[in-house]
Design a protein around this motif. Sequence first.
Motif, PDB file in Angstrom:
ATOM      1  N   THR A   1     -13.708 -12.522   8.982  1.00  0.00           N
ATOM      2  CA  THR A   1     -14.259 -12.714   7.634  1.00  0.00           C
ATOM      3  C   THR A   1     -13.237 -13.334   6.692  1.00  0.00           C
ATOM      4  O   THR A   1     -13.552 -14.252   5.925  1.00  0.00           O
TER       5      THR A   1
ATOM      6  N   GLN B   1     -13.674  -8.145  13.098  1.00  0.00           N
ATOM      7  CA  GLN B   1     -14.619  -8.706  12.123  1.00  0.00           C
ATOM      8  C   GLN B   1     -13.925  -8.980  10.794  1.00  0.00           C
ATOM      9  O   GLN B   1     -14.172 -10.002  10.148  1.00  0.00           O
ATOM     10  N   GLY B   2     -13.051  -8.068  10.367  1.00  0.00           N
ATOM     11  CA  GLY B   2     -12.347  -8.256   9.108  1.00  0.00           C
ATOM     12  C   GLY B   2     -11.461  -9.496   9.122  1.00  0.00           C
ATOM     13  O   GLY B   2     -11.436 -10.279   8.162  1.00  0.00           O
TER      14      GLY B   2
ATOM     15  N   GLU C   1     -16.959   4.380   3.479  1.00  0.00           N
ATOM     16  CA  GLU C   1     -17.999   4.279   4.489  1.00  0.00           C
ATOM     17  C   GLU C   1     -17.605   4.990   5.779  1.00  0.00           C
ATOM     18  O   GLU C   1     -18.453   5.583   6.452  1.00  0.00           O
TER      19      GLU C   1
ATOM     20  N   VAL D   1     -16.908   0.097  11.710  1.00  0.00           N
ATOM     21  CA  VAL D   1     -17.456  -0.026  10.364  1.00  0.00           C
ATOM     22  C   VAL D   1     -16.991  -1.361   9.771  1.00  0.00           C
ATOM     23  O   VAL D   1     -15.801  -1.684   9.796  1.00  0.00           O
ATOM     24  N   ARG D   2     -17.932  -2.106   9.241  1.00  0.00           N
ATOM     25  CA  ARG D   2     -17.670  -3.455   8.748  1.00  0.00           C
ATOM     26  C   ARG D   2     -16.684  -3.449   7.575  1.00  0.00           C
ATOM     27  O   ARG D   2     -16.756  -2.593   6.687  1.00  0.00           O
ATOM     28  N   CYS D   3     -15.796  -4.441   7.561  1.00  0.00           N
ATOM     29  CA  CYS D   3     -14.836  -4.637   6.478  1.00  0.00           C
ATOM     30  C   CYS D   3     -15.343  -5.784   5.602  1.00  0.00           C
ATOM     31  O   CYS D   3     -15.309  -6.940   6.027  1.00  0.00           O
ATOM     32  N   PRO D   4     -15.818  -5.507   4.389  1.00  0.00           N
ATOM     33  CA  PRO D   4     -16.431  -6.560   3.579  1.00  0.00           C
ATOM     34  C   PRO D   4     -15.412  -7.368   2.782  1.00  0.00           C
ATOM     35  O   PRO D   4     -14.355  -6.861   2.401  1.00  0.00           O
TER      36      PRO D   4
ATOM     37  N   PRO E   1     -12.322   1.114  11.392  1.00  0.00           N
ATOM     38  CA  PRO E   1     -12.680  -0.177  10.804  1.00  0.00           C
ATOM     39  C   PRO E   1     -12.767  -1.260  11.874  1.00  0.00           C
ATOM     40  O   PRO E   1     -12.033  -1.226  12.858  1.00  0.00           O
ATOM     41  N   ASP E   2     -13.655  -2.223  11.658  1.00  0.00           N
ATOM     42  CA  ASP E   2     -13.792  -3.346  12.582  1.00  0.00           C
ATOM     43  C   ASP E   2     -12.741  -4.391  12.223  1.00  0.00           C
ATOM     44  O   ASP E   2     -12.995  -5.299  11.433  1.00  0.00           O
TER      45      ASP E   2
END
Length: 339
Positions: free
Chosen positions: A179, A175-176, A306, A329-332, A171-172
Motif C-alpha cells: 500500500t 499488504q502495508g 482493530e 489485519v489490514r494496514c490502511p 498486522p498484514d
Amino acid sequence: MSTAGNGAHPPNVTMRDVAKVAGVSIATVSHVINDKPGARIGEDARRRVQDAVAALGYRPNALAKTLSQGTSRFIGLVADQIATTPFAGQIIHGAQDEAWRHGFVLLVANTDGNVDVENDAIAMMLEHQVRGILYSSWYHREIPVPAALHQTDSVLVDCFAPDSGLPAVVPDEVQGGRTATDELIAAGHRRIAFVNTTTPSPARTGRLAGYREALSAAGIDLDDALVFRASPEQEGGYRATPQIIASGATAVFCHNDRVAMGVYDGLRGQGLRIPEDMAVIGFDNQDVIAAHLRPALSTVALPHYEMGAAGVRVLLGLDEAGVANPTLVRCPPVLRASI
C-alpha cells in the motif's frame, strides 16, 4: 435509620427477598436471573421476577455465578509494554470496546516484560476464571508462550508462536508495504527508494516483500540499489539520506515514521523540499510524529485498535482464526501532505 420513602434500597438484597416480592420460588428467581436454558417459566412469573429485581435493586453475586458456571464475564489481557506505549496502547482500547460490546469487562495487566509479574498476572486471571486471555506484545514479533496460557482459551495479539497451537492476530505487513509503495506510484513516481530496518522482524521482511510486489505489479523493475538499511530511528533515516539522494530516487518509503523524521531532517539539510523534490511516506502512523511534521507525513497505520478488537472476537469464537496461519489485519494508508 429507616430508608423508607427516600428512594434508597436496603442493603444485602438476596434472592430470597426477590422471590418473596415476586411470589415465586427461589429456584425460579435463579433461573430468570441466570437465563437458564430450558427452564420452563411463564411470562407472567418472569415479569414479576424482573420487576422485583428492579424494585429492590438486587445485584447477583458475581463470584457465586462464576463458581456455578465455571467462567466469568471477564476477559484478561496480559501485555509487555503496550499500556505505556501511546500508539500500541490502542490494542487495549480496541479490546476493551469489543469486550464491552459483548457483555465482558477487560482485566489488563501490564508486565513491563517481567516474567515473574507475567506469570503472577496469568495465575490471578485464571483464579478469577476469566473467559480467556489475550496476550499481546508492543511490536509484531515471534514470542515464547507462557505455559499457563494453555490452561484457558488464549489468543496472541501483535505477536505469534507457530508451534504453540494458539491463534494469533497480527498486522498484514506485506499488504502495508504494498500500500505504501502503491501510493507513491499513484503519485507518479517510478524511481522509489525503500529504507528498511537493520533489525530482524516480520516487519522487515513483510514490508520489503510488499514494496517488491507493488513495483512488479506496476511494471517497474526492482533495483536493489534503491533498497537501503538503517537503524529504525531518526538517526538511521538521517544517515541514509545522502545515499537516497545519490540514488536518483524521487520518492522514498521509510520503514517507520521515526526513520521518515530523520529523512526529513536530511533532505532539509540538503536544501530539498518535501514533496516537491522528494516524496516521503512512512509506516506506523505514530500520531505524535506523523501528524506534526511539516509537511504532515503520509504514512501507513498499524491497526492496533482493530487487532485488539479482532483478538476478542477470535477469543469468543465470533471470528475464525487458523492456528497455523495468523489472522492478518489490514494496514490502511493515512494520506497527508508529504507525497
